[in-house]
Design a protein around this motif. Structure first.
Motif, mmCIF file in Angstrom:
data_model
loop_
_atom_site.group_PDB
_atom_site.id
_atom_site.type_symbol
_atom_site.label_atom_id
_atom_site.label_comp_id
_atom_site.label_asym_id
_atom_site.label_seq_id
_atom_site.Cartn_x
_atom_site.Cartn_y
_atom_site.Cartn_z
ATOM 1 N N LYS A 13 -6.420 5.403 16.443
ATOM 2 C CA LYS A 13 -5.502 5.663 15.334
ATOM 3 C C LYS A 13 -4.332 4.690 15.367
ATOM 4 O O LYS A 13 -3.833 4.354 16.438
ATOM 5 C CB LYS A 13 -4.957 7.091 15.418
ATOM 6 C CG LYS A 13 -6.021 8.148 15.283
ATOM 7 C CD LYS A 13 -5.433 9.534 15.425
ATOM 8 C CE LYS A 13 -6.541 10.576 15.332
ATOM 9 N NZ LYS A 13 -6.016 11.934 15.489
ATOM 10 N N HIS A 14 -3.921 4.269 14.179
ATOM 11 C CA HIS A 14 -2.738 3.422 14.024
ATOM 12 C C HIS A 14 -1.854 4.060 12.960
ATOM 13 O O HIS A 14 -2.273 4.191 11.809
ATOM 14 C CB HIS A 14 -3.117 2.006 13.583
ATOM 15 C CG HIS A 14 -3.940 1.270 14.574
ATOM 16 N ND1 HIS A 14 -3.414 0.651 15.678
ATOM 17 C CD2 HIS A 14 -5.271 1.067 14.638
ATOM 18 C CE1 HIS A 14 -4.383 0.096 16.373
ATOM 19 N NE2 HIS A 14 -5.523 0.339 15.764
ATOM 20 N N GLU A 15 -0.653 4.446 13.355
ATOM 21 C CA GLU A 15 0.294 5.033 12.410
ATOM 22 C C GLU A 15 1.254 3.950 11.944
ATOM 23 O O GLU A 15 1.822 3.219 12.757
ATOM 24 C CB GLU A 15 1.059 6.172 13.076
ATOM 25 C CG GLU A 15 1.915 6.958 12.109
ATOM 26 C CD GLU A 15 2.540 8.177 12.759
ATOM 27 O OE1 GLU A 15 3.768 8.157 12.966
ATOM 28 O OE2 GLU A 15 1.789 9.125 13.060
ATOM 29 N N VAL A 16 1.408 3.849 10.624
ATOM 30 C CA VAL A 16 2.226 2.797 10.034
ATOM 31 C C VAL A 16 3.227 3.420 9.065
ATOM 32 O O VAL A 16 2.847 4.254 8.236
ATOM 33 C CB VAL A 16 1.333 1.784 9.270
ATOM 34 C CG1 VAL A 16 2.169 0.701 8.617
ATOM 35 C CG2 VAL A 16 0.286 1.176 10.195
ATOM 36 N N GLU A 17 4.490 3.015 9.172
ATOM 37 C CA GLU A 17 5.483 3.412 8.174
ATOM 38 C C GLU A 17 5.309 2.500 6.969
ATOM 39 O O GLU A 17 5.228 1.276 7.111
ATOM 40 C CB GLU A 17 6.892 3.295 8.736
ATOM 41 C CG GLU A 17 7.218 4.358 9.750
ATOM 42 C CD GLU A 17 8.686 4.358 10.136
ATOM 43 O OE1 GLU A 17 9.402 3.373 9.853
ATOM 44 O OE2 GLU A 17 9.113 5.359 10.721
ATOM 45 N N VAL A 18 5.239 3.120 5.784
ATOM 46 C CA VAL A 18 4.933 2.367 4.570
ATOM 47 C C VAL A 18 5.988 2.664 3.506
ATOM 48 O O VAL A 18 6.222 3.830 3.175
ATOM 49 C CB VAL A 18 3.535 2.756 4.028
ATOM 50 C CG1 VAL A 18 3.194 1.937 2.796
ATOM 51 C CG2 VAL A 18 2.469 2.593 5.103
ATOM 52 N N PRO A 19 6.610 1.629 2.964
ATOM 53 C CA PRO A 19 7.577 1.863 1.892
ATOM 54 C C PRO A 19 6.895 2.484 0.671
ATOM 55 O O PRO A 19 5.746 2.155 0.359
ATOM 56 C CB PRO A 19 8.090 0.460 1.547
ATOM 57 C CG PRO A 19 7.698 -0.413 2.684
ATOM 58 C CD PRO A 19 6.483 0.209 3.300
ATOM 59 N N THR A 20 7.598 3.370 -0.007
ATOM 60 C CA THR A 20 7.036 3.947 -1.226
ATOM 61 C C THR A 20 6.776 2.822 -2.226
ATOM 62 O O THR A 20 7.509 1.833 -2.282
ATOM 63 C CB THR A 20 7.978 5.000 -1.846
ATOM 64 O OG1 THR A 20 9.236 4.407 -2.097
ATOM 65 C CG2 THR A 20 8.143 6.200 -0.929
ATOM 66 N N GLY A 21 5.698 2.974 -2.976
ATOM 67 C CA GLY A 21 5.319 1.970 -3.959
ATOM 68 C C GLY A 21 4.340 0.939 -3.436
ATOM 69 O O GLY A 21 3.737 0.207 -4.213
ATOM 70 N N LYS A 22 4.175 0.868 -2.128
ATOM 71 C CA LYS A 22 3.227 -0.079 -1.541
ATOM 72 C C LYS A 22 1.845 0.562 -1.511
ATOM 73 O O LYS A 22 1.707 1.765 -1.368
ATOM 74 C CB LYS A 22 3.668 -0.448 -0.124
ATOM 75 C CG LYS A 22 3.004 -1.669 0.425
ATOM 76 C CD LYS A 22 3.745 -2.180 1.645
ATOM 77 C CE LYS A 22 3.433 -3.642 1.829
ATOM 78 N NZ LYS A 22 4.235 -4.245 2.869
ATOM 79 N N ARG A 23 0.831 -0.238 -1.631
ATOM 80 C CA ARG A 23 -0.540 0.269 -1.611
ATOM 81 C C ARG A 23 -1.035 0.417 -0.173
ATOM 82 O O ARG A 23 -0.623 -0.335 0.712
ATOM 83 C CB ARG A 23 -1.452 -0.644 -2.414
ATOM 84 C CG ARG A 23 -1.053 -0.648 -3.885
ATOM 85 C CD ARG A 23 -1.890 -1.565 -4.733
ATOM 86 N NE ARG A 23 -1.334 -1.631 -6.070
ATOM 87 C CZ ARG A 23 -1.643 -0.789 -7.057
ATOM 88 N NH1 ARG A 23 -2.498 0.185 -6.845
ATOM 89 N NH2 ARG A 23 -1.094 -0.920 -8.245
ATOM 90 N N VAL A 24 -1.912 1.387 0.032
ATOM 91 C CA VAL A 24 -2.465 1.654 1.359
ATOM 92 C C VAL A 24 -3.119 0.392 1.923
ATOM 93 O O VAL A 24 -2.985 0.091 3.107
ATOM 94 C CB VAL A 24 -3.458 2.841 1.296
ATOM 95 C CG1 VAL A 24 -4.207 3.019 2.598
ATOM 96 C CG2 VAL A 24 -2.720 4.126 0.908
ATOM 97 N N MET A 25 -3.783 -0.382 1.082
ATOM 98 C CA MET A 25 -4.410 -1.634 1.510
ATOM 99 C C MET A 25 -3.364 -2.642 1.975
ATOM 100 O O MET A 25 -3.509 -3.253 3.029
ATOM 101 C CB MET A 25 -5.224 -2.244 0.368
ATOM 102 C CG MET A 25 -5.879 -3.567 0.722
ATOM 103 S SD MET A 25 -5.986 -4.690 -0.691
ATOM 104 C CE MET A 25 -4.298 -5.213 -0.870
ATOM 105 N N GLN A 26 -2.305 -2.818 1.201
ATOM 106 C CA GLN A 26 -1.259 -3.781 1.553
ATOM 107 C C GLN A 26 -0.620 -3.431 2.892
ATOM 108 O O GLN A 26 -0.340 -4.317 3.699
ATOM 109 C CB GLN A 26 -0.169 -3.800 0.479
ATOM 110 C CG GLN A 26 -0.612 -4.341 -0.854
ATOM 111 C CD GLN A 26 0.445 -4.100 -1.923
ATOM 112 O OE1 GLN A 26 1.003 -3.005 -2.019
ATOM 113 N NE2 GLN A 26 0.708 -5.122 -2.724
ATOM 114 N N ALA A 27 -0.392 -2.156 3.107
ATOM 115 C CA ALA A 27 0.219 -1.714 4.360
ATOM 116 C C ALA A 27 -0.697 -2.021 5.540
ATOM 117 O O ALA A 27 -0.234 -2.457 6.598
ATOM 118 C CB ALA A 27 0.539 -0.226 4.298
#
Length: 107
Positions: A13-27
């Motif tokens: 598992k890899h947990e990533v903080e993602v800014p709102t508005g970003k796509r799951v793929m981009q993250a």
């Protein structure tokens, strides 16, 4: 900031903080997550960003578009009811804690 957990077929598992508005793929690409190829760069034209999104998360995203539906028919790994293209999944506060499972292969 919402978090997305990417789960590899081996359970890693890899947990990533993602800014709102970003796509799951981009993250995933930005975080160097193996298993998301994204050959078309997020245009829903290649199906190499295929992921599995289970409930309750699946219901928090818009329904699958006709274009996405057609591309999901061409995935290398089996399509299931949980299949989505990660380039079509926009992260919001509503999906904080999202878990996506990566398929065995993309190409």
């Amino acid at each position: 900031m919402p978090t997305v957990t990417y789960v590899h077929p081996d359970g890693t598992k890899h947990e990533v903080e993602v800014p709102t508005g970003k796509r799951v793929m981009q993250a995933a690409i930005g975080a160097g997550i193996d298993g998301i190829v994204a050959e078309c760069g997020g245009q829903a034209m290649c199906a190499t960003c295929h992921v599995y999104v289970e409930s309750p998360w699946a219901d928090k995203f818009p329904s699958i578009s006709e274009e996405e539906d057609e591309m999901l028919d061409d995935t290398v790994s089996p399509r299931t009811e949980a299949s989505r293209l990660s380039c079509q999944l926009v992260v919001s506060d509503d999906v904080d804690g999202l878990i996506v499972r990566l398929p065995e292969e993309q190409v």
